[in-house]
Write an enzyme that holds these catalytic residues in place. Structure first.
Site, PDB file in Angstrom:
ATOM      1  N   LYS A  51       0.809  -1.225   0.000  1.00  0.00           N
ATOM      2  CA  LYS A  51       0.000   0.000   0.000  1.00  0.00           C
ATOM      3  C   LYS A  51       0.842   1.276   0.000  1.00  0.00           C
ATOM      4  O   LYS A  51       2.017   1.263   0.352  1.00  0.00           O
ATOM      5  CB  LYS A  51      -0.998  -0.033   1.157  1.00  0.00           C
ATOM      6  CG  LYS A  51      -2.176  -0.966   0.802  1.00  0.00           C
ATOM      7  CD  LYS A  51      -3.296  -0.980   1.791  1.00  0.00           C
ATOM      8  CE  LYS A  51      -4.392  -1.924   1.259  1.00  0.00           C
ATOM      9  NZ  LYS A  51      -5.403  -2.237   2.257  1.00  0.00           N
TER      10      LYS A  51
ATOM     11  N   ARG B 123      -3.855 -10.275   4.653  1.00  0.00           N
ATOM     12  CA  ARG B 123      -4.239 -10.233   3.235  1.00  0.00           C
ATOM     13  C   ARG B 123      -3.047  -9.693   2.447  1.00  0.00           C
ATOM     14  O   ARG B 123      -2.680  -8.533   2.598  1.00  0.00           O
ATOM     15  CB  ARG B 123      -5.456  -9.328   3.079  1.00  0.00           C
ATOM     16  CG  ARG B 123      -6.003  -9.271   1.661  1.00  0.00           C
ATOM     17  CD  ARG B 123      -7.209  -8.338   1.586  1.00  0.00           C
ATOM     18  NE  ARG B 123      -7.798  -8.340   0.265  1.00  0.00           N
ATOM     19  CZ  ARG B 123      -7.329  -7.630  -0.754  1.00  0.00           C
ATOM     20  NH1 ARG B 123      -6.285  -6.847  -0.602  1.00  0.00           N
ATOM     21  NH2 ARG B 123      -7.917  -7.701  -1.937  1.00  0.00           N
TER      22      ARG B 123
HETATM   23  N1  HH2 Z   1      -7.461  -3.903   0.732  1.00  0.00           N
HETATM   24  C1  HH2 Z   1      -7.767  -3.909  -0.577  1.00  0.00           C
HETATM   25  C2  HH2 Z   1      -8.878  -4.634  -1.048  1.00  0.00           C
HETATM   26  N2  HH2 Z   1      -9.643  -5.360  -0.204  1.00  0.00           N
HETATM   27  N3  HH2 Z   1     -10.120  -6.124   1.978  1.00  0.00           N
HETATM   28  C3  HH2 Z   1      -9.843  -6.129   3.292  1.00  0.00           C
HETATM   29  N4  HH2 Z   1     -10.593  -6.833   4.133  1.00  0.00           N
HETATM   30  N5  HH2 Z   1      -8.786  -5.418   3.802  1.00  0.00           N
HETATM   31  C4  HH2 Z   1      -7.962  -4.665   3.011  1.00  0.00           C
HETATM   32  O1  HH2 Z   1      -7.030  -4.015   3.536  1.00  0.00           O
HETATM   33  C5  HH2 Z   1      -8.240  -4.631   1.602  1.00  0.00           C
HETATM   34  C6  HH2 Z   1      -9.351  -5.380   1.116  1.00  0.00           C
HETATM   35  C7  HH2 Z   1      -6.919  -3.134  -1.532  1.00  0.00           C
HETATM   36  O2  HH2 Z   1      -5.915  -3.942  -2.103  1.00  0.00           O
HETATM   37  P1  HH2 Z   1      -5.981  -4.577  -3.566  1.00  0.00           P
HETATM   38  O3  HH2 Z   1      -7.059  -5.588  -3.663  1.00  0.00           O
HETATM   39  O4  HH2 Z   1      -4.640  -5.092  -3.938  1.00  0.00           O
HETATM   40  O5  HH2 Z   1      -6.246  -3.355  -4.505  1.00  0.00           O
HETATM   41  P2  HH2 Z   1      -7.523  -2.872  -5.293  1.00  0.00           P
HETATM   42  O6  HH2 Z   1      -8.577  -2.504  -4.316  1.00  0.00           O
HETATM   43  O7  HH2 Z   1      -7.005  -1.683  -6.084  1.00  0.00           O
HETATM   44  O8  HH2 Z   1      -7.974  -4.007  -6.182  1.00  0.00           O
END
Ligand code: HH2
Length: 279
Positions: free
Chosen positions: A213, A247
């Site tokens: 992040k 995660r």
């Molecule tokens: N962070 C992201 C997405 N989903 N769910 C939970 N429970 N906690 C988190 O910190 C979280 C999440 C963001 O990461 P990523 O999926 O890699 O990115 P994007 O939302 O751009 O797909």
């Protein structure tokens, strides 16, 4: 007190996720990636069809369904030992994913985006993760303010847990997440990690998502593909402060780091000379 941990591997079937957008939009690539993360030790695979990065636009349900359902189906058929989680805030998407073989719902809106998700989770008897977010992805990083970030996030999670329980979701099926990066400044993210034990004191398992992040980039000056060291540091620290679900995009290295952290925390103090012998 730190103990067992679970890794949740990220499978983003999106064109625009902040770190891997477009890499796994093709369902075959997403499935192969999920199988790989399962082999690396992901107890849960989190499949998402909508980016929640700061500034992201919402995705219509039909498009989200088109992205994720076949990937869930094919991962279920692949027979990995990982449980499949659907990362969505829409009941229609969650329902289709559960029908296709998912058994976990990860809702970054904590059942506020589509309250019907709560009844669905209750009815299907599956587990869920409820996350804190201030505002919505499009605007959440515009000057987020709290009285006290940890107390405010804790109160929110307690209230959403009560809502879920009121909708028939047994408390034992709920994991809570402070939502690192979701409407938080660098300092607010760090304070949440530093005082994560206060969130763990709610009494439910705590999930953290720090992987790659932007706050790690702000601290280290590293681009998104080069934030593994920061990801590991924050996950190990979160583990020591009571988190138990992590995660991450990079399952294998985080697994190694947490395995060592867990063994270290669990080890009794010893003066055994063999413990200091190098081979
Ligand atoms: N962070 C992201 C997405 N989903 N769910 C939970 N429970 N906690 C988190 O910190 C979280 C999440 C963001 O990461 P990523 O999926 O890699 O990115 P994007 O939302 O751009 O797909």
């Amino acid at each position: 007190m730190a103990g067992e941990f679970l890794l949740m591997g990220v499978v983003n079937v999106t064109p625009d996720s902040f770190s891997d957008g477009g890499r796994f939009l093709d369902p075959s690539a997403a499935v192969a990636h999920g199988v790989r993360l399962a082999g690396e030790g992901a107890a849960i695979l989190d499949i998402g069809g909508e980016s929640t990065r700061p500034g992201a636009d919402p995705v219509p349900a039909e498009e989200e369904l088109r992205r994720v359902v076949s990937v869930v189906e094919r991962l279920a058929a692949a027979g990995t030992r990982s449980r499949l989680s659907i990362d969505t805030s829409k009941a229609a998407v969650a329902r289709a994913a559960l029908d296709a073989g998912a058994s976990y719902v990860n809702d970054v809106t904590a059942f506020r985006g589509d309250p019907a998700i709560a009844g669905l989770v209750a009815e299907r008897g599956v587990e869920c993760c409820l996350m804190h977010m201030l505002g919505e992805p499009r605007t959440m990083q515009e000057d987020p303010r709290y009285d006290d970030v940890v107390s405010d996030v804790k109160a929110f999670l307690e209230q959403r847990l009560a809502f879920a329980v009121g909708e028939g979701v047994p408390e034992e099926r709920v994991t809570l997440d402070p939502g690192i990066g979701f409407g938080k400044t660098l300092e607010q993210n760090l304070e949440l990690l530093r005082r994560l034990d206060e969130i763990a004191a709610i009494g439910r398992p705590v999930l953290v998502g720090t992987s790659r992040k932007s706050f790690l980039g702000k601290l280290t000056g590293r681009d998104v593909d080069d934030r593994l060291a920061g990801t590991i540091a924050t996950n190990v620290l979160a583990y020591a402060r009571g988190a138990s679900v992590f995660r991450v995009h990079d399952v294998a290295p985080v697994r190694d780091a947490l395995t060592v952290a867990a063994a270290t925390v669990a080890a009794p103090w010893t003066t055994n000379p063999t413990a200091t012998t190098r081979s």
